[in-house]
Design an enzyme around this catalytic site. Structure first.
Site, PDB file in Angstrom:
ATOM      1  N   LYS A  30     -24.329  14.294 -19.796  1.00  0.00           N
ATOM      2  CA  LYS A  30     -24.144  15.356 -20.635  1.00  0.00           C
ATOM      3  C   LYS A  30     -23.603  15.290 -22.005  1.00  0.00           C
ATOM      4  CE  LYS A  30     -21.543  19.665 -18.668  1.00  0.00           C
ATOM      5  NZ  LYS A  30     -20.221  20.322 -18.322  1.00  0.00           N
TER       6      LYS A  30
HETATM    7  O1  G3P Z   1     -18.041  22.447 -17.841  1.00  0.00           O
HETATM    8  C1  G3P Z   1     -17.795  23.261 -18.095  1.00  0.00           C
HETATM    9  C2  G3P Z   1     -17.333  24.827 -18.260  1.00  0.00           C
HETATM   10  O2  G3P Z   1     -18.171  25.324 -16.926  1.00  0.00           O
HETATM   11  C3  G3P Z   1     -16.250  25.140 -18.900  1.00  0.00           C
HETATM   12  O3  G3P Z   1     -16.429  27.031 -18.179  1.00  0.00           O
HETATM   13  O4  G3P Z   1     -14.441  28.290 -17.922  1.00  0.00           O
HETATM   14  O5  G3P Z   1     -13.436  26.130 -19.453  1.00  0.00           O
HETATM   15  O6  G3P Z   1     -15.363  28.247 -20.265  1.00  0.00           O
HETATM   16  P1  G3P Z   1     -15.091  27.546 -18.965  1.00  0.00           P
END
Ligand code: G3P
Length: 218
Positions: free
Chosen positions: A85
């Site tokens: 990533k």
């Molecule tokens: O892995 C990345 C992602 O899905 C982040 O989610 O909820 O931290 O914005 P969030």
């Protein structure tokens, strides 16, 4: 649509994998920091890769191209399930191009615009991760981004997969499916929320009560 679990918690990954409900896992440095404690994150990645039979995204933390490439190679060497990533920056795109040319799968993350997604595809990314919830957080239309990327990728035949990320509730998941995102990555809580419906609970309660009145066994 593929469902990835967005977590580094091995117990949650095992629970979902044993149920045969997930196609892979995504992590990010924040998710790893939450669970790793004293553990070497590389060990954690290996353990996750043994639990799930599919791609496991592990993120670089360098900010210049060469460091990202070096870290990406190290991560990819940990296990065949690893997808590297990379952040959607100039350095991340350059590192993506190099790693892809070496046969390493990549997930270009922190995507917040169609123009960024276009460059991820041009860099040969295996996946691009648009962050829906974080756009909603600042009063934008996160789902609109998924729509637009789908349209651009279809217009020009890019095969980078759209991995809808930062999904916070079941409606985000359903809308991603309706738009035609290739994958959705969701936290464990949202995965299990997908199975819930009050009419299912009420219906089951009624069925069991009626059956009990028979006093019979199957
Ligand atoms: O892995 C990345 C992602 O899905 C982040 O989610 O909820 O931290 O914005 P969030």
């Amino acid at each position: 649509m593929k469902i990835f679990l967005d977590t580094a918690e091995v117990a949650e990954i095992r629970r979902a994998a044993e149920a045969g409900l997930i196609d892979g896992v995504t992590t990010n440095p924040s998710l790893v920091a939450k669970v790793a404690g004293d553990r070497d994150p590389k060990e954690l990645y290996r353990e996750i890769c043994e639990v799930v039979q599919g791609p496991v995204s592990a993120e670089v933390v360098g900010i210049d191209r060469d460091t990202m490439i070096e870290e990406g190679r190290k991560l990819a060497a940990l296990h065949e399930h690893i997808v590297v990533k990379l952040p959607l920056t100039e350095a991340g795109l350059k590192a993506c191009r190099t790693l892809v040319s070496e046969g390493i799968r990549t997930n270009v993350t922190l995507c917040f615009s169609v123009s960024q997604a276009l460059l991820a595809a041009k860099a040969g990314a295996t996946y691009v991760s648009p962050f829906v919830g974080r756009i909603d957080d600042i009063s934008g239309e996160g789902m609109q981004l998924i729509h637009q990327i789908r349209q651009v990728y279809d217009n020009y035949g890019y095969d980078t997969e759209i991995l809808a990320a930062s999904l916070r509730h079941p409606t985000h998941v359903v809308e991603s499916m309706l738009i035609g995102a290739d994958c959705a990555t969701i936290p464990p809580k949202v995965l299990w929320q997908l199975s819930k419906h009050p009419l299912t609970d009420r219906g089951l309660e009624q069925f069991l009560a009626d059956w009990a009145s028979l006093g019979a066994e199957i």
